[in-house]
Design an enzyme around this catalytic site. Structure first.
Site, PDB file in Angstrom:
ATOM      1  N   ILE A  27     -58.397 -42.622 119.081  1.00  0.00           N
ATOM      2  CA  ILE A  27     -59.283 -44.072 118.885  1.00  0.00           C
ATOM      3  C   ILE A  27     -58.844 -44.694 117.558  1.00  0.00           C
ATOM      4  O   ILE A  27     -58.509 -43.883 116.542  1.00  0.00           O
ATOM      5  CB  ILE A  27     -60.797 -43.301 118.732  1.00  0.00           C
ATOM      6  CG1 ILE A  27     -61.228 -42.875 119.953  1.00  0.00           C
ATOM      7  CG2 ILE A  27     -61.459 -44.490 118.043  1.00  0.00           C
ATOM      8  CD1 ILE A  27     -62.625 -42.261 119.821  1.00  0.00           C
ATOM      9  N   PHE A  53     -61.006 -44.839 113.690  1.00  0.00           N
ATOM     10  CA  PHE A  53     -62.197 -44.020 113.855  1.00  0.00           C
ATOM     11  C   PHE A  53     -62.847 -43.754 112.464  1.00  0.00           C
ATOM     12  O   PHE A  53     -64.163 -43.548 112.331  1.00  0.00           O
ATOM     13  CB  PHE A  53     -61.625 -42.643 114.433  1.00  0.00           C
ATOM     14  CG  PHE A  53     -62.796 -41.853 114.944  1.00  0.00           C
ATOM     15  CD1 PHE A  53     -63.810 -42.166 115.887  1.00  0.00           C
ATOM     16  CD2 PHE A  53     -62.952 -40.498 114.185  1.00  0.00           C
ATOM     17  CE1 PHE A  53     -64.792 -41.409 116.251  1.00  0.00           C
ATOM     18  CE2 PHE A  53     -63.981 -39.807 114.804  1.00  0.00           C
ATOM     19  CZ  PHE A  53     -65.097 -40.245 115.619  1.00  0.00           C
ATOM     20  N   GLY A  66     -59.320 -34.485 115.964  1.00  0.00           N
ATOM     21  CA  GLY A  66     -60.498 -35.134 115.609  1.00  0.00           C
ATOM     22  C   GLY A  66     -60.987 -36.142 116.657  1.00  0.00           C
ATOM     23  O   GLY A  66     -62.186 -36.318 117.322  1.00  0.00           O
ATOM     24  N   ASP A  67     -60.102 -37.204 116.951  1.00  0.00           N
ATOM     25  CA  ASP A  67     -60.336 -38.411 117.658  1.00  0.00           C
ATOM     26  C   ASP A  67     -59.031 -38.545 118.805  1.00  0.00           C
ATOM     27  O   ASP A  67     -58.985 -39.469 119.244  1.00  0.00           O
ATOM     28  CB  ASP A  67     -60.415 -39.540 116.976  1.00  0.00           C
ATOM     29  CG  ASP A  67     -58.968 -40.080 115.917  1.00  0.00           C
ATOM     30  OD1 ASP A  67     -58.400 -39.125 115.738  1.00  0.00           O
ATOM     31  OD2 ASP A  67     -59.045 -41.077 115.702  1.00  0.00           O
ATOM     32  N   GLU A  68     -58.462 -37.315 119.063  1.00  0.00           N
ATOM     33  CA  GLU A  68     -57.295 -37.441 119.950  1.00  0.00           C
ATOM     34  C   GLU A  68     -57.337 -36.571 121.174  1.00  0.00           C
ATOM     35  O   GLU A  68     -58.072 -35.596 121.056  1.00  0.00           O
ATOM     36  CB  GLU A  68     -55.786 -36.920 119.315  1.00  0.00           C
ATOM     37  CG  GLU A  68     -54.798 -37.355 120.037  1.00  0.00           C
ATOM     38  CD  GLU A  68     -53.392 -37.089 119.559  1.00  0.00           C
ATOM     39  OE1 GLU A  68     -52.429 -37.064 120.021  1.00  0.00           O
ATOM     40  OE2 GLU A  68     -53.559 -36.930 117.715  1.00  0.00           O
TER      41      GLU A  68
END
Length: 309
Positions: free
Chosen positions: A188, A191, A229-231
Site C-alpha cells: 500500500i 500507508f 505491515g502493509d505488504e
C-alpha cells in the site's frame, strides 16, 4: 552349525526370555486401547505380516491378501516417495526410521499413520524390516488446526509471515516448488499517511479490504499472506499463465482504486505491485524469486505505475 556361527543383529534393545511372554500378554491387553499394530516385511520375498491393528488402520481384513505393491499404492504420492527413500536408506545402513504418512484406504477414507521401523538380519546383511504402525489422524488434525491458528494473521485472516517463510525455506529442488508459477507482492502506497490522517483503525480497514480483494481475485492461489505491515504476497500455481495473471492483476488494481468508506468519509487506496515468474522446470531458489519480486515492487513504487514487464 551355520546358524550357530552366524552373527545376527537387530537395532532394537533385546528382551529377556523370561520376560517375553509377560510383555506379549501386556501388549495384547493394551493394543485395543489405541489404533496401533505391528508389522514385518521379509526383504527376500517382500512378504508382509500384519497384526489385526494394522489391518484395521488400512481398512482391510485379515482375509485380504497382503501384497506390498498394492499396499504401497494406498499411500499418497508424497508420503510414498518419502517412505521408499527412508526404507532404502534403512536397508542400506541397517538402521531404523520413523515417518508420518498419509494414506487413502480402499473405502476412500483418508488417514494419517506413524510408521516406526527397525531392521534385522545376519552377517551384516539386512534381511527384515519390522516395527509398529499407529493411526495418528486425530492428533494430526489437532496439530494442523494449531498450526493454522499460529500461521494466520489475526487482523486480515490471511496467512502471516511465518507461513510465507515456510515457502522461502524450501530447498531449491523441493517438491513444493514444482507447482509454483508466480509470486506477486502488493504494497500500500503512503500507508503511514493514511494512519496519520485517518487513524490506525482506518489503516486496519484498508489492510482488511486489500486482503479480501486478494482472496477473491486469486481463489486458486496456493497462498495469500500478509508478510509485513502493509505488504502482502500471493503464490499462484504453475497452471495459471502469465497472461492470465496480468489480466487478473489489471482487474484487481481497478477495483482497489475505488475509495473505501470509513466513518462517512472516502479513503483512497493506492497499491504497488511486483511480479516474479518461476522457471517452468521448478528449479529455482525461493529466496531469489522473492528478491526478484521485491525489486519489481520497488521499481513500481518509484514509478507509481502498474508494472508492464
Amino acid at each position: 552349525m551355520n546358524q550357530l556361527n552366524s552373527k545376527s543383529f537387530y537395532n532394537v534393545a533385546p528382551i529377556a526370555l523370561d520376560n517375553r511372554l509377560g510383555a506379549l500378554d501386556l501388549f495384547d491387553q493394551a493394543a485395543p486401547l489405541v489404533p496401533i499394530g505391528a508389522w514385518s516385511c521379509d526383504l527376500a520375498t517382500e512378504r508382509l505380516d500384519w497384526t489385526d491393528g494394522v489391518f484395521d488402520i488400512f481398512g482391510l481384513t485379515s482375509d485380504d491378501a497382503l501384497d506390498r505393491e498394492t499396499t504401497i499404492g494406498l499411500y499418497c504420492e508424497e508420503s510414498r516417495e518419502i517412505l521408499e527413500r527412508k526404507r532404502s536408506q534403512a536397508i542400506e545402513n541397517r538402521d531404523g526410521f520413523t515417518l508420518d504418512a498419509r494414506i487413502v484406504r480402499p473405502d476412500g477414507i483418508e488417514r494419517w499413520i506413524r510408521i516406526t521401523a527397525a531392521t534385522g538380519g545376519s552377517n551384516g546383511r539386512t534381511e527384515k524390516l519390522f516395527g509398529m504402525k499407529q493411526d495418528i489422524t486425530d492428533d494430526h488434525m489437532r496439530w494442523e488446526l494449531l498450526r493454522a491458528q499460529a500461521e494466520c494473521d489475526p487482523l486480515t485472516g490471511v496467512a502471516n509471515r511465518t507461513r510465507f517463510q515456510r515457502f522461502l525455506d524450501q530447498p531449491c529442488n523441493g517438491p513444493v516448488l514444482d507447482d509454483i508459477g508466480t509470486l506477486i507482492l502488493f504494497d500500500i502506497d503512503d500507508f503511514k499517511q493514511i494512519n496519520d490522517r485517518w487513524g490506525h483503525a482506518a489503516g486496519d480497514a484498508c489492510l482488511v479490504n486489500l486482503a479480501d480483494h486478494l482472496r477473491k481475485a486469486f481463489v486458486n492461489a496456493h497462498l495469500v499472506s500478509r508478510i509485513g505491515g502493509d505488504e502482502f504476497a500471493v503464490l499462484l500455481p504453475s497452471s495459471v499463465s502469465r497472461t492470465e495473471t496480468k489480466v487478473e492483476l489489471q482487474s484487481l488494481i481497478a477495483s482497489l482504486l475505488r475509495p473505501i468508506q470509513w466513518n462517512g468519509c472516502l479513503v483512497t487506496l493506492k497499491v504497488s505491485v511486483g511480479i516474479a515468474f518461476a522457471s517452468k522446470d521448478g528449479r529455482y531458489n525461493p529466496q531469489t524469486l522473492f528478491t526478484t519480486a521485491d525489486e519489481a515492487l520497488y521499481c513500481a513504487k518509484n514509478r507509481k505505475i502498474f508494472p508492464s514487464d
